[in-house]
Write a protein that holds these residues in place. Structure first.
Motif, PDB file in Angstrom:
ATOM      1  N   ILE A   1       0.840  -1.205   0.000  1.00 61.30           N
ATOM      2  CA  ILE A   1       0.000   0.000   0.000  1.00 61.30           C
ATOM      3  C   ILE A   1       0.873   1.252   0.000  1.00 61.30           C
ATOM      4  O   ILE A   1       0.633   2.203  -0.752  1.00 61.30           O
ATOM      5  N   GLU A   2       1.899   1.254   0.859  1.00 62.08           N
ATOM      6  CA  GLU A   2       2.806   2.402   0.937  1.00 62.08           C
ATOM      7  C   GLU A   2       3.457   2.685  -0.410  1.00 62.08           C
ATOM      8  O   GLU A   2       3.477   3.820  -0.886  1.00 62.08           O
ATOM      9  N   LYS A   3       3.965   1.638  -1.036  1.00 64.75           N
ATOM     10  CA  LYS A   3       4.635   1.812  -2.321  1.00 64.75           C
ATOM     11  C   LYS A   3       3.639   2.226  -3.407  1.00 64.75           C
ATOM     12  O   LYS A   3       3.909   3.138  -4.202  1.00 64.75           O
ATOM     13  N   GLY A   4       2.476   1.583  -3.418  1.00 63.60           N
ATOM     14  CA  GLY A   4       1.485   1.868  -4.448  1.00 63.60           C
ATOM     15  C   GLY A   4       0.955   3.284  -4.370  1.00 63.60           C
ATOM     16  O   GLY A   4       0.838   3.974  -5.392  1.00 63.60           O
ATOM     17  N   LEU A   5       0.628   3.743  -3.159  1.00 63.33           N
ATOM     18  CA  LEU A   5       0.123   5.113  -3.016  1.00 63.33           C
ATOM     19  C   LEU A   5       1.201   6.130  -3.371  1.00 63.33           C
ATOM     20  O   LEU A   5       0.908   7.183  -3.955  1.00 63.33           O
ATOM     21  N   GLY A   6       2.447   5.821  -3.015  1.00 56.03           N
ATOM     22  CA  GLY A   6       3.538   6.719  -3.365  1.00 56.03           C
ATOM     23  C   GLY A   6       3.698   6.859  -4.868  1.00 56.03           C
ATOM     24  O   GLY A   6       3.868   7.958  -5.401  1.00 56.03           O
TER      25      GLY A   6
END
Length: 321
Positions: A132-137
C-alpha cells in the motif's frame, strides 16, 4: 514495459480512489476530527511542515484560485490559527506561519490521522502495508508529474545541469536567508556552504559529480548537487538541496530530487547519503519519498548551532527488467 491501461482497469482504480476519499472523511463537513474544510486542514498541515510559506505557493499546491486562497487565509487568520507577516527578503510577498493555536491544532490533526491509519492498517500483514505504501507513493508521484509538467510549461522553468554562472552565490544566498530566518544559523553556516560548494565546483566536470538547478529566467528556484568523490568510492553525497520559498508548492523540490536520484542510479552508485537536521519536515518527506531512510541521528554543531543532526541513506534502485 508499460501497463495495459484498459477502461475497466482505469475505472477500478478510480473506484478504489473514491472509496479511500470517502472513508478518510473528505466528504464530511469536518476533516481529521476538526470542523474545518479539507482545504483548511491541508493549509494547516502544509504551513506547519513549511511546505509553503506564502499565498502563491499555497494556491499552487492545493490547486486553488487566488480568490479562494485569499478567503481561506483570511478565515484562518480570523480564527487565530495562522499569522500573515512581511517577508524580510521580498517586500512584495507575505509570509504565512502557524500561531500557537495553529500548532496545537496541527498536533491534534496529526494524532487523529495517524490513529485512523494505524487502526485501518493494523489488520493487514507487513507485506500488504508495504505494498500500500509503495502503491500510493507511485500513484501520487504519477499524478504530480502531470501537474508539474503543466506548471513547467506555463512558468517557463528551465532545469540546468552542471555549473552556471552565479549558481554558487545564488545557492549560498538561498541557504543563508532561509536558515538564518527560520533556524538562526549565522556566518559559520553561510561560510561553510560558500566554501564547500566553491571547492565542489572545481570538480564539477567529472562524470560522478553534477548539479541540477531550476530557473525561471535568471531567478534560481531551487538546486541540488551530487558529489561522487568526498565520501569514497561507490558512495554519492546529496548536497545543498534548497528550494526558493517563492517557488514552494510548484513541485520544484520533487523535480530536482527526481533528477538527482535518477542520476545516481544511472551511474550505478550503490548508495547515496545526505546529512540534515531534525525539524525539516517538508524536506524529510521528500527524501523518504525518493527512497532515503533515516539511519542515524545525534546532537552536533557542524552548522554553527547545536541541532539534532540526521543521516539518511538511499540504496540504488535497479532498473526494471
Amino acid at each position: 514495459m508499460y501497463p495495459i491501461l484498459t477502461t475497466p482497469r482505469i475505472d477500478k482504480i478510480r473506484s478504489a480512489a473514491r472509496h479511500v476519499v470517502r472513508e478518510l472523511g473528505f466528504m464530511q463537513t469536518g476533516l481529521a476530527g476538526t470542523d474545518l474544510s479539507p482545504s483548511a486542514v491541508h493549509t494547516i498541515i502544509e504551513i506547519g511542515y513549511c511546505t509553503v510559506t506564502n499565498a502563491s505557493g499555497l494556491g499552487a499546491l492545493l490547486h486553488l484560485e487566488k480568490s479562494s486562497v485569499s478567503r481561506l487565509i483570511q478565515k484562518l487568520e480570523n480564527e487565530g490559527l495562522i499569522e500573515v507577516g512581511p517577508d524580510p527578503n521580498d517586500r512584495r510577498s507575505r509570509v504565512l506561519t502557524l500561531t500557537p493555536d495553529g500548532k496545537s491544532l496541527l498536533g491534534k490533526i496529526e494524532g487523529y490521522a495517524r490513529r485512523q491509519l494505524r487502526f485501518a492498517l493494523n489488520v493487514l500483514s507487513t507485506s500488504d502495508v508495504a505494498q500500500i505504501e509503495k502503491g500510493l507513493g507511485l500513484f501520487a508521484k504519477a499524478l504530480a508529474t502531470e501537474n508539474q509538467l503543466t506548471l513547467k510549461d506555463r512558468a517557463e522553468i528551465e532545469v540546468h545541469e552542471g555549473y552556471r554562472s552565479g549558481v554558487i552565490a545564488s545557492v549560498t544566498h538561498l541557504h543563508a536567508s532561509f536558515y538564518s530566518k527560520n533556524y538562526e544559523f549565522g556566518a559559520v553556516f553561510e561560510r561553510k556552504v560558500a566554501t564547500e560548494m566553491s571547492e565542489f565546483m572545481a570538480r564539477i566536470d567529472k562524470p560522478i559529480n553534477t548539479t541540477f538547478s531550476a530557473y525561471q529566467g535568471d531567478e534560481l528556484l531551487g538546486s541540488v548537487s551530487i558529489d561522487g568523490e568526498d565520501l569514497g568510492e561507490g558512495i554519492s553525497h546529496l548536497r545543498w538541496f534548497i528550494v526558493n520559498p517563492r517557488a514552494q508548492g510548484m513541485g520544484i523540490g520533487n523535480l530536482l530530487l527526481d533528477k538527482a536520484t535518477s542520476y545516481v542510479d544511472q551511474i550505478a552508485v550503490d548508495r547515496t547519503r545526505l546529512w540534515t537536521f531534525k525539524g525539516l519536515d517538508a524536506a524529510r518527506h521528500l527524501y523518504e519519498k525518493h527512497g532515503f531512510k533515516l539511519t542515524h541521528e545525534t546532537p552536533g554543531t557542524q552548522w554553527g548551532k547545536e541541532v539534532i543532526e540526521q543521516e539518511y541513506v538511499r540504496k540504488r534502485t535497479l532498473p526494471k527488467q
